[in-house]
Design an enzyme around this catalytic site. Structure first.
Site, PDB file in Angstrom:
ATOM      1  CG  ASP A   1      -8.359   0.494  -6.222  1.00 54.11           C
ATOM      2  OD1 ASP A   1      -7.612  -0.719  -5.874  1.00 54.11           O
ATOM      3  OD2 ASP A   1      -9.432   0.548  -7.101  1.00 54.11           O
TER       4      ASP A   1
ATOM      5  CD  GLU B   1      -3.638  -6.697  -2.632  1.00 56.34           C
ATOM      6  OE1 GLU B   1      -4.885  -7.560  -1.456  1.00 56.34           O
ATOM      7  OE2 GLU B   1      -2.481  -7.498  -2.916  1.00 56.34           O
TER       8      GLU B   1
ATOM      9  N   GLY C   1      -5.996  -9.136  -3.699  1.00 58.05           N
ATOM     10  CA  GLY C   1      -5.364 -10.762  -3.295  1.00 58.05           C
ATOM     11  C   GLY C   1      -4.116 -11.018  -3.886  1.00 58.05           C
TER      12      GLY C   1
ATOM     13  CG  ASN D   1       0.490  -7.386  -3.769  1.00 52.85           C
ATOM     14  OD1 ASN D   1       1.984  -7.103  -3.932  1.00 52.85           O
ATOM     15  ND2 ASN D   1      -0.032  -6.838  -4.024  1.00 52.85           N
TER      16      ASN D   1
ATOM     17  CG  ASP E   1     -12.605  -5.408  -9.630  1.00 49.46           C
ATOM     18  OD1 ASP E   1     -12.017  -5.582  -9.305  1.00 49.46           O
ATOM     19  OD2 ASP E   1     -13.256  -3.936 -10.510  1.00 49.46           O
TER      20      ASP E   1
HETATM   21  C1  GLA Z   1     -10.732  -0.977  -8.292  1.00 48.45           C
HETATM   22  C2  GLA Z   1     -11.768  -2.061  -7.646  1.00 48.45           C
HETATM   23  C3  GLA Z   1     -13.457  -1.561  -7.346  1.00 48.45           C
HETATM   24  C4  GLA Z   1     -13.443  -0.336  -7.876  1.00 48.45           C
HETATM   25  C5  GLA Z   1     -12.580  -0.035  -9.006  1.00 48.45           C
HETATM   26  C6  GLA Z   1     -12.591   2.043  -9.176  1.00 48.45           C
HETATM   27  O1  GLA Z   1     -11.078  -1.593 -10.067  1.00 48.45           O
HETATM   28  O2  GLA Z   1     -11.164  -3.172  -7.373  1.00 48.45           O
HETATM   29  O3  GLA Z   1     -13.772  -2.249  -6.374  1.00 48.45           O
HETATM   30  O4  GLA Z   1     -13.090   0.565  -6.225  1.00 48.45           O
HETATM   31  O5  GLA Z   1     -11.467   0.388  -8.601  1.00 48.45           O
HETATM   32  O6  GLA Z   1     -12.352   2.551 -10.264  1.00 48.45           O
END
Ligand code: GLA
Length: 401
Positions: A148, A181, A183, A185, A203
């Site tokens: 992440d 990340e 998208g 970058n 997300d």
């Molecule tokens: C980010 C990611 C998610 C998940 C959360 C966990 O938001 O994009 O898919 O992994 O962190 O904290």
């Protein structure tokens, strides 16, 4: 002379100059399950073991699902030497034992970390500990790492992901590397030699058509995600996929919406990572997630991400070239009301704008197979007349006669 040679070898290793991405992994989009969408930080070893059991019992394993991935919040603390340990209350048997259990079911095991100091959930990140963490994961039997991008101030994405790629390679265990990340970058421009899949958006949210505003960031419905990154499909292919996020199928959308969500992920050659509680699924959810005809379109060996042939406000037609001259065609109704369509195949020559695959129904006749009813549905000789329910799709596989 010998000493110089040893020095050169040591330098090459230290610089990771011979490191690369593990090849031959994710030749088709990865399939599996991830804990985050349904359980967020509420993860423990029983949940993960029961999920592995359910993946087998539900037929998901037979349908092709392979990876069981624990997302954020499995972490405990680093010890005095810097080694990461799992939360001792939630994972008392340790991660190696959990990985062994998952492997004993014929499945593979994935874990989560972050390129920054801390994960998005505030647990220890891998920054400055990349090689040590990669060694730890390899020793535990990890097969997949989602990495992440929270708390990464001052880091450059490409370099940070390259460091972890090299660390994984040096650790020696083939591990699918999932770049997350969002998208931000433009990973489709640089991530191909680094990871096996990369998130293209923020997300997902458990809705078909909405934006969920969290103040400084938003999460997104199915339609918002499919609209978000036009023009990146040439970056996808065997071993390197665009990832529009884990799925929300089975988390509360209507059956039509779940069916459309799953089909839209398949037509995009997206990774199919379930994000629901697979221990308790309705028959409809099982049917959607294990639909082998839809999965076959996602997993097609040509590895081409679909494109939009028709792009209207309420109505879209998506096309995904398949191996052996076959083709998948999806009709999407973006509205909540049923939609009557008439589609004259002969007037709709389909030519892939990037890869050139071409389907000319005026010149060639194709037989049509409905991947949801699992029935033949005539040929392209006659125009298709059908009704698409609200927030739903029709999806066909076409084979030249
Ligand atoms: C980010 C990611 C998610 C998940 C959360 C966990 O938001 O994009 O898919 O992994 O962190 O904290």
């Amino acid at each position: 002379m010998k000493r110089i040679l040893v020095l050169i070898i040591a330098l090459v290793f230290a610089s990771g100059a011979n490191a690369q991405k593990f090849e031959g992994l994710a030749e088709t989009p990865p399939m599996g399950w991830n804990s985050w969408n349904k359980f967020a930080c509420d993860v423990d070893e029983n949940l993960i073991k029961e999920t592995a059991d359910a993946m087998v019992a539900s037929g998901m394993k037979d349908a092709g699902y392979e990876y069981i991935v624990i997302d954020d919040c499995w972490h405990g603390e680093r010890d005095s030497l810097g080694f990461i340990h799992p939360d001792p209350e939630r994972f008392p048997s340790g991660i190696k034992a959990l990985a062994d259990y998952i492997h004993s079911k014929g499945l593979k095991f994935g874990i989560y970390s972050d390129a920054g100091w801390e994960t998005c959930g505030g647990r220890p990140g891998s920054r400055g500990r990349e090689y040590q963490d990669a060694m730890t994961y390899a020793s535990w039997g990890v097969d997949y790492l989602k990495y992440d991008w929270c708390n990464t101030e001052g880091l450059k994405a490409e370099g940070a992901y390259l460091t972890m790629r090299d660390a994984l390679y040096e650790a020696g265990r083939p591990i699918v590397f999932s770049i997350c990340e969002w998208g931000d970058n433009d990973p489709w421009e640089w991530a191909g030699p680094i990871g096996h899949l990369w998130r293209t958006t923020g997300d997902i949210y458990n809705c078909f058509d909405c934006e969920e505003d969290h103040g400084t960031w938003s999460s997104w419905g199915v339609l918002q995600i499919i609209d978000m990154r036009p023009g990146i499909r040439t970056a996808a292919g065997p071993g390197h996929w665009n990832d529009p996020d884990m799925m929300e199928v089975g988390n509360g959308m209507s059956v039509s919406e779940d069916r459309a969500h799953f089909a839209l992920w398949a037509i995009q050659a997206a990774p199919l990572i379930a994000g629901n509680d697979i221990r308790n699924m309705s028959p409809e959810t099982v049917e959607i997630l294990t639909n082998k005809d839809v999965i076959a379109i996602d997993q097609d060996t040509l590895g081409v991400q679909g494109y939009k042939h028709i792009d209207e406000e309420d109505y879209e037609v998506w096309v995904k070239p398949l191996a052996g001259g076959e083709v998948a065609v999806l009709f999407l109704n973006r509205t909540e009301d049923p939609m009557d369509i008439t589609f004259d195949w002969k007037a709709n020559k389909m030519t892939d704008p990037d890869f050139g695959h071409s389907y000319d129904y005026a010149a060639d006749q194709y037989s049509i197979y409905n991947v949801h009813t699992h029935k033949k549905s005539g040929t392209t000789k006659k125009a298709l007349k059908a009704t698409i329910p609200g927030h739903d799709v029709l999806m066909y596989r076409l084979t030249k006669k």
